[in-house]
Motif scaffolding. Structure first.
Motif, mmCIF file in Angstrom:
data_model
loop_
_atom_site.group_PDB
_atom_site.id
_atom_site.type_symbol
_atom_site.label_atom_id
_atom_site.label_comp_id
_atom_site.label_asym_id
_atom_site.label_seq_id
_atom_site.Cartn_x
_atom_site.Cartn_y
_atom_site.Cartn_z
ATOM 1 N N LEU A 24 0.823 -1.209 0.000
ATOM 2 C CA LEU A 24 0.000 0.000 0.000
ATOM 3 C C LEU A 24 0.856 1.258 0.000
ATOM 4 C CD1 LEU A 24 -2.873 -0.983 2.444
ATOM 5 C CD2 LEU A 24 -3.016 -0.671 -0.022
ATOM 6 N N LEU A 25 1.942 1.263 0.743
ATOM 7 C CA LEU A 25 2.838 2.421 0.756
ATOM 8 C C LEU A 25 3.501 2.621 -0.610
ATOM 9 C CD1 LEU A 25 4.473 2.178 4.282
ATOM 10 C CD2 LEU A 25 2.842 3.883 3.462
ATOM 11 N N ALA A 26 3.841 1.526 -1.275
ATOM 12 C CA ALA A 26 4.423 1.632 -2.617
ATOM 13 C C ALA A 26 3.405 2.216 -3.601
ATOM 14 C CB ALA A 26 4.906 0.268 -3.091
ATOM 15 N N PHE A 27 2.162 1.801 -3.499
ATOM 16 C CA PHE A 27 1.108 2.328 -4.368
ATOM 17 C C PHE A 27 0.887 3.812 -4.102
ATOM 18 C CE2 PHE A 27 -3.429 3.221 -5.166
ATOM 19 C CZ PHE A 27 -3.433 3.014 -6.537
ATOM 20 N N ILE A 28 0.864 4.208 -2.837
ATOM 21 C CA ILE A 28 0.689 5.616 -2.482
ATOM 22 C C ILE A 28 1.862 6.436 -3.012
ATOM 23 C CG2 ILE A 28 0.672 7.218 -0.519
ATOM 24 C CD1 ILE A 28 -0.983 5.077 0.974
ATOM 25 N N ALA A 29 3.077 5.921 -2.893
ATOM 26 C CA ALA A 29 4.255 6.627 -3.398
ATOM 27 C C ALA A 29 4.189 6.767 -4.921
ATOM 28 C CB ALA A 29 5.520 5.891 -2.987
#
Length: 66
Positions: A24-29
């Motif tokens: 999820l953090l990778a997608f947000i980034a």
């Protein structure tokens, strides 16, 4: 049975939760990076936003890019 004792199931769920958090953090980034690229691009990335832009009009010779 003590309350503080962890079961094997809790350890597996913890690993899955950490993996999901990383995804999820990778997608947000990725979305944030694309947004910054779109906003800071200036005239390089122009999109249709329901407003007239003379730069995009091929008949408008005065605003032709060189």
């Amino acid at each position: 049975m003590a309350i503080t004792r962890e079961h094997d199931l809790h350890k597996r769920r913890s690993g899955r939760n950490i993996g999901l958090a990383v995804v999820l953090l990778a997608f947000i980034a990725l979305v944030f990076g694309l947004t910054i690229a779109k906003v800071s691009g200036g005239n390089a990335l122009q999109a249709f936003d329901h407003s007239y832009r003379p730069v995009l009009d091929p008949d408008n010779v005065r605003f032709q890019q060189r």
